[in-house]
Design an enzyme around this catalytic site. Structure first.
Site, mmCIF file in Angstrom:
data_model
loop_
_atom_site.group_PDB
_atom_site.id
_atom_site.type_symbol
_atom_site.label_atom_id
_atom_site.label_comp_id
_atom_site.label_asym_id
_atom_site.label_seq_id
_atom_site.Cartn_x
_atom_site.Cartn_y
_atom_site.Cartn_z
ATOM 1 N N SER A 152 -47.366 12.239 40.512
ATOM 2 C CA SER A 152 -47.146 13.634 40.149
ATOM 3 C C SER A 152 -48.422 14.451 40.439
ATOM 4 O O SER A 152 -48.895 14.463 41.569
ATOM 5 C CB SER A 152 -46.717 13.712 38.681
ATOM 6 O OG SER A 152 -46.290 14.998 38.326
ATOM 7 N N ARG A 213 -41.947 22.678 26.793
ATOM 8 C CA ARG A 213 -41.819 21.248 27.069
ATOM 9 C C ARG A 213 -40.359 20.838 27.178
ATOM 10 O O ARG A 213 -39.986 20.025 28.034
ATOM 11 C CB ARG A 213 -42.508 20.446 25.969
ATOM 12 C CG ARG A 213 -42.447 18.931 26.143
ATOM 13 C CD ARG A 213 -43.161 18.495 27.410
ATOM 14 N NE ARG A 213 -43.264 17.046 27.483
ATOM 15 C CZ ARG A 213 -43.890 16.376 28.441
ATOM 16 N NH1 ARG A 213 -44.482 17.045 29.427
ATOM 17 N NH2 ARG A 213 -43.942 15.072 28.447
ATOM 18 N N ASP A 294 -35.315 13.185 42.311
ATOM 19 C CA ASP A 294 -36.436 14.029 41.888
ATOM 20 C C ASP A 294 -36.190 15.456 42.369
ATOM 21 O O ASP A 294 -36.229 15.745 43.564
ATOM 22 C CB ASP A 294 -37.733 13.476 42.475
ATOM 23 C CG ASP A 294 -38.972 14.196 41.957
ATOM 24 O OD1 ASP A 294 -38.836 15.266 41.328
ATOM 25 O OD2 ASP A 294 -40.089 13.683 42.189
ATOM 26 N N HIS A 324 -37.869 12.896 38.492
ATOM 27 C CA HIS A 324 -39.320 12.897 38.665
ATOM 28 C C HIS A 324 -39.992 11.830 37.809
ATOM 29 O O HIS A 324 -41.027 11.284 38.190
ATOM 30 C CB HIS A 324 -39.860 14.286 38.303
ATOM 31 C CG HIS A 324 -41.302 14.487 38.649
ATOM 32 N ND1 HIS A 324 -41.753 14.576 39.951
ATOM 33 C CD2 HIS A 324 -42.411 14.620 37.853
ATOM 34 C CE1 HIS A 324 -43.067 14.762 39.948
ATOM 35 N NE2 HIS A 324 -43.491 14.792 38.694
ATOM 36 N N ASP A 325 -39.433 11.533 36.660
ATOM 37 C CA ASP A 325 -40.019 10.541 35.750
ATOM 38 C C ASP A 325 -39.792 9.102 36.199
ATOM 39 O O ASP A 325 -40.177 8.172 35.487
ATOM 40 C CB ASP A 325 -39.443 10.711 34.339
ATOM 41 C CG ASP A 325 -40.227 11.726 33.515
ATOM 42 O OD1 ASP A 325 -41.225 12.269 34.035
ATOM 43 O OD2 ASP A 325 -39.851 11.965 32.355
#
Length: 343
Positions: A152, A213, A294, A324-325
């Site tokens: 990332s 978040r 992603d 993405h994680d």
């Protein structure tokens, strides 16, 4: 001793294995150095050189080659924890004795990300983080890192490092990060920063940071995962309907507020969107790892990066529902790729 061909062959094989394993057996015990070094750098968005304290962890066999390992903006220097009683590091499944990043073979170096306040500037760049790491290597008397493994934001800093300090690293391993942010991802982060700034202006900083978040979590994960995990119907409580995904998001927001500062979030989020490295300036060999699910770093950006890098580059595609994680959630798929890239 029986001098049969079979016995001699077995003896020869045993001797060969002992010769291979001897350096590992005689390595000193794994060590962890958590410390701080003062280095000098000139920030991209500043005019003068500044001295800054870089907080780092250096973990592994003391005589092993050094690997730089950096994660996303919420990752810290604790990539791995050797103390069984302590909380695990953010990449614990992939880093350790005998793991994909084997601490018997490598010594992992990682820093806490710097902030604009530490540099005395209004903004911080991926180049600033890269320069801090390069200065730290020099301070630690490490002429070259064997590899820079970045995920990332860490992948962005890895590219900046190789472009600015090509002799400081032998190879790059970049997961879910490219030479520039995708405009749609920038739009999503811009909204998150707007929420936090509104919270600062209204005196509701924690609530705003939590909401930012929560919004970010919807971009980190893939649609497939959300579809499977939160497909149930709403529950009526506290005077309104609550949908299954809300509890998950609210929990993620609370946890983030507990250990992250609003100004730090704003600066590092903005740093992602300020990132812009010309791939043609990166001469070292690279392994790129991307995930089709992603939505922040699409495979098309990694294909462009691969085609433009000056050094040789391969692109590994890992199918995962985690978006993405996936760099955090797919240790079994990533382990052989990391081993191959390092060796």
């Amino acid at each position: 001793m029986t001098c049969s061909p079979e016995a001699l062959a077995a003896s020869s094989t045993s001797a060969a294995i002992d010769a291979i394993l001897a350096p590992l057996r005689h390595r000193p015990s794994l060590t962890v150095r958590r410390s701080m070094r003062r280095v000098t750098l000139t920030p991209k968005y500043g005019s003068d050189a500044v001295e800054v304290d870089v907080r780092y962890a250096w973990t592994g066999a003391p005589d092993a080659p050094t690997l730089i390992v950096q994660g996303g903006i919420s990752a810290d220097r604790d990539v791995v924890t050797l103390d069984r009683g302590a909380a695990p590091g953010w990449w614990q499944p992939l880093v350790g004795a005998g793991a994909a990043i084997d601490l018997n073979q490598w010594r992992v170096l990682s820093i806490d990300w710097l902030s604009p306040a530490e540099l005395g500037t209004n903004a911080i760049s991926s180049e600033d983080q890269a320069d801090a790491l390069a200065a730290l290597l020099q301070s630690l008397n490490v002429p070259q890192a064997h590899a820079f493994i970045g995920s990332s934001y860490g992948a962005m800093v890895g590219l900046a490092f190789a472009a600015r300090h090509p002799h400081g690293v032998d190879r790059l391993v970049l997961l879910a990060g490219a030479h520039r942010p995708h405009p749609l991802a920038t739009a999503q982060r811009s909204v998150q920063r707007g929420i936090v700034r509104m919270g600062q202006a209204s005196g509701q900083v924690n609530e705003a940071l939590s909401l930012a978040r929560q919004l970010a979590m919807t971009t980190y994960r893939g649609s497939t995962e959300f579809g499977k995990r939160f497909a149930g119907g709403p529950e009526f409580r506290d005077g309104r309907f609550h949908f299954p995904v809300e509890d998950y998001l609210e929990h993620a927001g609370r946890r983030f507020v507990e250990h992250f500062d609003a100004d730090r979030f704003l600066a590092l989020s903005e740093s992602i969107d300020l990132h812009d490295i010309a791939p043609e300036l990166v001469p070292v060999r690279s392994t790129l790892i991307g995930f089709p699910s992603d939505r922040l770093v699409p495979l098309s950006d990694l294909c462009e990066l691969q085609s433009r890098l000056h050094g040789s580059a391969t692109l590994e595609v890992v199918d995962s529902p985690y978006g993405h994680d996936a760099f955090l959630k797919e240790p079994e798929q990533l382990a052989p790729l990391l081993r191959g890239a390092l060796n």
